[in-house]
Every structure is written in structure tokens, then in C-alpha cells.
Design an enzyme around this catalytic site. Structure first.
Site, PDB file in Angstrom:
ATOM      1  N   ASP A  67      52.173  39.245  34.139  1.00 45.14           N
ATOM      2  CA  ASP A  67      52.276  37.932  34.780  1.00 45.14           C
ATOM      3  C   ASP A  67      52.993  36.909  33.904  1.00 45.14           C
ATOM      4  O   ASP A  67      53.385  35.848  34.392  1.00 45.14           O
ATOM      5  CB  ASP A  67      50.872  37.395  35.108  1.00 45.14           C
ATOM      6  CG  ASP A  67      50.127  38.282  36.071  1.00 45.14           C
ATOM      7  OD1 ASP A  67      50.756  38.768  37.025  1.00 45.14           O
ATOM      8  OD2 ASP A  67      48.920  38.501  35.875  1.00 45.14           O
TER       9      ASP A  67
ATOM     10  N   ASP B  62      48.011  36.086  41.302  1.00 44.11           N
ATOM     11  CA  ASP B  62      47.923  37.505  40.966  1.00 44.11           C
ATOM     12  C   ASP B  62      46.612  38.035  41.554  1.00 44.11           C
ATOM     13  O   ASP B  62      45.737  37.248  41.932  1.00 44.11           O
ATOM     14  CB  ASP B  62      47.943  37.666  39.448  1.00 44.11           C
ATOM     15  CG  ASP B  62      47.724  39.101  39.019  1.00 44.11           C
ATOM     16  OD1 ASP B  62      48.372  39.992  39.584  1.00 44.11           O
ATOM     17  OD2 ASP B  62      46.880  39.322  38.134  1.00 44.11           O
TER      18      ASP B  62
ATOM     19  N   ASP C 190      46.741  36.748  34.807  1.00 45.22           N
ATOM     20  CA  ASP C 190      46.007  37.008  33.569  1.00 45.22           C
ATOM     21  C   ASP C 190      46.579  38.154  32.753  1.00 45.22           C
ATOM     22  O   ASP C 190      46.157  38.373  31.628  1.00 45.22           O
ATOM     23  CB  ASP C 190      44.537  37.297  33.867  1.00 45.22           C
ATOM     24  CG  ASP C 190      44.334  38.701  34.420  1.00 45.22           C
ATOM     25  OD1 ASP C 190      45.201  39.154  35.188  1.00 45.22           O
ATOM     26  OD2 ASP C 190      43.302  39.324  34.089  1.00 45.22           O
TER      27      ASP C 190
END
Length: 624
Positions: free
Chosen positions: A510, A310, A506
Site C-alpha cells: 500500500d 485496502d 497497512d
């Protein structure tokens, strides 16, 4: 069977087996051999019964494991009166399952805390008054008041003139967004500005946030568990054991030799060494701030070949930072930052707090501002040490000082410009951006050295921002503007090649992808609770470089487990041959197997002393 109940059952079986063996030895010492055999028999039967139930369940799933050898050895020993040998095998087996349950006990918890960010009640306008109502009572078209700092519990549209929202947990966009009247608000967004009214468009159960919860559950349900390391060798070892036992009985006519072969063949090096090495690896990884939730995730971590990252809060810091300060004429950089930061103390805006933090880190002693007036999402003005200061967007500052405010330079993608005026004149600009984490290039190079051959970015941010932040990182692919379900699809697509996939993130957005990956890694220090719950691995400190020692330790622990298995099985095969030739009785075979167990366990415990070559940042304390 629920994990907690399975864990209690394993403890009970271990206690029963140990009690039966010890009490039987005591009775034998007191020359009461008949009662000793009964005690041993009583200690073996519950373990054997539980083992047979587990074998039936495995066979129903089409799985053939080494538990069959343990069941054969206990059953044959009891049938031919070798109860002491059966008791020793029962203790070995129950000890192994207890260690396995200990490792599994550290596995991920259920998703029951996923909705902890969202309040259970909301403030609703009704008949000219405000009332607190449970989420289930909220209907479409209701009007809610979203106060500063509140999290929108349902999807809706802005009813007020403007709203400033932090959507980073949902979209990965680190900068708060300004929405006008009629624009849609996703549930899970945090109000980063003044209070505003929200017109409800969906019930709580149909909201964006609830949909993410369902995605997490579906992804976890579809995630195929890894095969147990021991069972990979089960058919071959089982075949060798049965052939040796049958030949020993056939050629000698003595069934006790077959029992001795089965007892020596009890696969405790596999049953014990593997979980001991992997649990030791779990403990070692925790010393470096890497919490691995069980033996299976650790084994999977050792085999990772594809990594999906990410952006916000993972590849980047996740918080706006000062990139540069451009001043005009005689204004000094330190003076501009001091005055701007002193005024920004009155604002809760993330960029305002970043300016304040930066000034304090540079040693500035800030003053208390006066006569502060803030326009949410636009800027604020006030006085600092008797000087008139205005901080905010270019149009806001231009309106307050009555003259045009030119932008000092072209901004990079993802950056924001903060104008600063002092005493009615433009003094300069502060450029803010969500910066790439320091040492990222070295981290990616280290990951490739550890065997990860494919690294890519998956972010909900815009393409221009994603490309700008990853320039020069030599990633294999960059995927931008991705929704949570698209991230899951990306993970599943990458897994189709049978290469283990790891996802690092995080945010709440996600969580589904973390659950779908072979190994999901969450940034636990500042990440969302949902991602930490969905992940297999949690980095306990906000440093992505913890991945390096975590992977090294996982690889080392797996290597030690395989070594223990190879040595233990080799010694067991040698013992089986000796038992078949009549050199070992069943009890002697069981004691030999115990000696082999001690050797392989001591070797497995070497995982506690693994020293990673890629050590993390030394100035950050880690959890142990």
C-alpha cells in the site's frame, strides 16, 4: 534546503529578531537612542535578507505570496528611519515562520527505513556449507536457505518440495500460501513454515521489494503540494496594500504614512493564525490516536471527498479468526476447541495461533501437548491428556485416521476449513476467515456524513474474496487483484477530477498508493513500517474508527484558521485605512498589528478544544 537546516535557520532568525528588539528597547530606556536604532537595524537585516531570498525563490516558481508585503514594510521602515517599527515587524514575521517550520517539522520522514523488514544478509549454500553473505553479493542461480520466520530478501523459486509463506505485506492476502517446488517467491514474503531452499532469480536491487521502494519515491515526487492557505489571498491583499500606501503618500506628500500603511498591512494574521490553528489541530488529533504529519496533510484531510480502502488489516482485522465450530455426534464445541487449541500451541502457523487465542479468550486452560509431529502447511498430530488429536486440512486428517473426511458445508470466499479428529475419529471442523472489522458499516456512514462522497475498495486479494467481504457495505466501487502500481494508477485516476483523495492501508504493497494520494493513512499499530513512513496520517491504535474524529478535528481546525484569517485581515484593513488618514504612526501601526496578532492567535488556539461528535471506541487508550 533540507527541512532540518530550514528549521534551524528559522530558529536563528527568531532569536536574532527578538534579541535586536529587546536590546534596542533596553538601549532606548537608557537614553541611548542611536545605539538603539543600530540594534534594531541589526535585528531586522538578517530577517529581511532571508525573506528576500525566499521571495526570489517563490517568484522563480511563478508564485506570488504575502511575504512581499512583509518585505515592503520592513524595507520602507528602514529606509525612512522607522527602525523600531521595522524591528517589531521582523519579530512578527520570524515568529510566524518559526511556527510554520514547527508544523512542517512533523511532516513525514524520508523512506530510508523502508527496507528495514528485509535482512541485510542472507544464508547461502556454497560448497556443501552455509555462509552469511551481504545482499549485494547474491547473484541469480544462488541457492539460499530461508529459515522459519525469515523474510525472503530477493525474488526466487522454491527449491524444496514445499514452502509456506506469509505474503500479506505484499499482496494483502491474510492467509499464508503454500508453494510447491519451482513456484515463485516474492521478496518481502515471510517464511511461515519450516525452512526451505530458495533458488535466486533476481538480484536484490531488481527484486519486488526494491521495486516497491522505487514506486514510493516516484509517487511522492509526483505529488503536487497544496497551495499555502495564506497565499490564496496574496494578490488581492497585496494590491489593496500598495494602492492604499501609494494614495496616502500621493495625497499627503508624507512617506511615513505609506510606511504606517505597510506596517499595519503586514499579513501576520495570515502568517501566524494559520499555522497556530493547524498545529493546535495536530495536537488535538494526537489525543485521539491520530498522528497527522504536518499542517498541509491536516488541511488536505479537511477537504477529502474520495476514499480508497485496502482490505486486509484495514477493512478487515488482518488476522484469521474462528467463524464457526461444527461438531459431530456427541462431541461438544468446548471440548473440540480445547483439544485442538492445546495441540496447536506447538505450531507457529497463523491459523494455529488464532485457534489458541480464541480458546484462551473463552476461558480455556490449555494443556501441554505431547508426541507432536507437524507437517508444515498440512497439519499436526499429538496427544492431549492421553487422547490422540489430529488438526489440519481435510486430506491430512483423512490420511492420519484412515478414512474420508467430508467437508461440513460450502465455504464462503476467503475462508479456510480446519478438520479436527479425536481418538481416530473425525470430531468436527473449525471455519477460519479474516473477518470484517466490527462497526464498519457505521464507520462508512459516518465518513459520508463528514463529506466523503465516494468510497471504494482496492485490494490485491481475489475478486470472490473482495466481493464477499464487502457485501452490504454500499461501496461505490470494488477493485480486486491489484498490484502496487495499479493501486497508484487508481489513485492518480481519481485525482484527475480534482477531488482530494485519501488512501487507507497497512501493508508494504500500500505504500506507493499512500504516497500518491492527497492524504495517505496508515494503520500504525500493526501495519508495515513502509506504509507508516509513506503515509501523511498514522492511526496509532488498531481502530479504523479513529478516522472520524481525525477528519472532524481537521475540518474544525481549518474552519478556525479561516475565521482567524477573516477577522485578522478585516482588522488589518481597518488599521490600514486609519494609518492612511494619519491616525496611526508606523510604531503605533506595528503595535496595533501585534494586538491583532494576539486576538487571532487566541482564536486559533480554540482548535485545541475541538470536541468531535464521532468519538472513537472508549475502551482503547490513545496517545497524547
Amino acid at each position: 534546503m533540507p527541512p532540518s537546516l530550514r528549521s534551524r535557520l528559522n530558529v536563528a532568525l527568531l532569536v536574532v529578531a527578538l534579541s535586536g528588539l529587546v536590546s534596542g528597547l533596553g538601549l532606548m530606556w537608557a537614553s541611548n537612542n542611536e545605539l538603539a536604532r543600530i540594534a534594531w537595524f541589526v535585528g531586522v537585516v538578517p530577517v529581511l535578507a532571508a525573506l528576500l531570498v525566499e521571495i526570489v525563490r517563490s517568484l522563480a516558481k511563478g508564485e506570488v505570496g504575502l511575504d512581499i508585503v512583509a518585505a515592503l514594510s520592513m524595507s520602507a521602515a528602514l529606509f525612512f528611519g522607522e527602525t523600531l517599527a521595522a524591528a517589531v515587524v521582523a519579530l512578527m514575521y520570524s515568529g510566524g515562520t518559526f511556527l510554520e517550520s514547527f508544523a512542517e517539522g512533523r511532516a513525514r520522514r524520508e523512506m530510508s527505513q523502508l527496507l528495514s523488514r528485509v535482512p541485510r544478509t542472507a544464508t547461502r549454500h556454497r560448497d556443501g556449507k552455509l555462509e552469511e553473505v551481504p545482499l549485494d553479493a547474491i547473484e541469480p542461480s544462488d541457492l539460499l536457505l530461508i529459515r522459519q520466520g525469515d523474510v525472503a530478501a530477493v525474488d526466487g523459486a522454491v527449491e524444496s518440495s514445499t514452502a509456506m509463506l506469509d505474503q500479506s505485506a505484499l499482496t494483502g492476502e491474510s492467509m499464508p500460501v503454500r508453494l510447491g517446488r519451482g513456484q515463485n517467491v516474492m521478496s518481502g514474503s515471510t517464511n511461515a513454515g519450516e525452512a526451505f531452499d530458495l533458488r535466486v532469480t533476481r538480484r536484490a536491487s531488481e527484486s519486488t521489494y526494491a521495486g516497491i521502494v522505487r514506486l514510493v519515491e516516484a509517487a511522492q515526487a509526483s505529488k503536487a503540494p497544496m497551495a499555502e492557505l495564506a497565499d490564496r489571498y496574496s494578490l488581492l491583499f497585496l494590491l489593496i496594500t500598495v494602492i492604499l500606501a501609494t494614495l496616502a503618500w500621493w495625497f499627503t506628500g508624507d512617506p511615513i504614512r505609506a510606511v504606517a500603511v505597510l506596517v499595519v498591512a503586514t499579513p501576520c494574521p495570515l502568517i501566524l493564525a494559520v499555522p497556530v490553528a493547524l498545529v493546535a489541530g495536530l495536537s488535538r488529533a494526537a489525543q485521539f490516536g491520530v498522528l497527522i504529519k504536518g499542517a498541509r496533510p491536516l488541511e488536505a484531510l479537511a477537504s477529502i471527498r474520495t476514499l480508497v480502502l485496502d482490505k486486509t488489516g484495514t477493512l478487515t482485522d488482518g488476522r484469521p479468526q474462528i467463524v464457526s465450530i461444527d461438531t459431530i455426534e456427541s462431541v461438544r464445541e468446548e471440548e473440540l476447541l480445547f483439544l485442538a487449541a492445546s495441540l496447536e500451541q506447538a505450531s507457529k502457523h497463523p491459523m494455529a495461533q488464532a485457534i489458541v487465542t480464541s480458546a484462551r479468550e473463552r476461558g480455556s486452560v490449555l494443556r501441554i501437548p505431547g508426541e507432536v509431529v507437524e507437517v508444515p502447511g498440512e497439519g499436526l498430530e499429538g496427544t492431549v491428556d492421553g487422547r490422540k488429536v489430529v488438526v489440519g486440512g481435510a486430506s491430512f486428517v483423512a490420511h492420519r485416521i484412515g478414512s474420508a473426511v467430508p467437508e461440513s458445508r460450502i465455504l464462503d470466499a476467503g475462508a479456510a476449513l480446519v478438520a479436527v479428529a479425536i481418538d481416530g475419529k473425525l470430531a468436527g471442523h473449525i471455519t477460519m476467515a479474516d473477518a470484517l472489522r466490527s462497526g464498519t458499516q457505521g464507520l462508512l456512514a459516518g465518513l459520508r456524513r463528514l463529506g466523503i462522497s465516494r468510497i471504494m475498495l482496492a485490494t490485491g486479494d481475489r475478486r470472490a474474496v473482495a466481493d464477499a467481504i464487502t457485501a452490504g457495505l454500499n461501496l461505490d466501487a470494488v477493485h480486486a487483484q491489484m498490484t502496487p502500481d495499479q493501486k497508484v494508477q487508481l489513485i492518480l485516476t481519481e485525482r484527475e477530477g480534482h477531488a482530494p483523495v485519501m488512501m487507507v492501508g497497512d501493508g508494504v504493497n500500500d505504500a506507493p498508493a499512500l504516497a500518491a494520494a492527497d492524504v495517505g493513512v496508515a494503520m500504525g499499530a500493526r501495519g508495515a513500517a513502509a506504509s507508516a513512513e509513506a503515509a501523511d496520517v498514522v492511526l496509532l491504535v488498531d481502530h479504523l474508527d479513529r478516522l472520524l474524529p481525525g477528519i472532524e478535528i481537521a475540518q474544525g481546525a481549518r474552519r478556525i484558521a479561516l475565521q482567524s484569517v477573516a477577522v485578522g485581515i478585516g482588522l488589518s484593513v481597518a488599521g490600514m485605512i486609519a494609518a492612511a488618514l494619519g491616525y496611526l504612526t508606523p510604531v503605533q501601526g506595528a503595535l496595533l498589528q501585534e494586538a491583532i496578532d494576539v486576538a487571532v492567535i487566541l482564536n486559533a488556539l480554540r482548535a485545541l478544544r475541538i470536541k468531535p461528535h464521532a468519538l472513537p471506541t472508549p475502551d482503547i487508550a490513545t496517545a497524547s
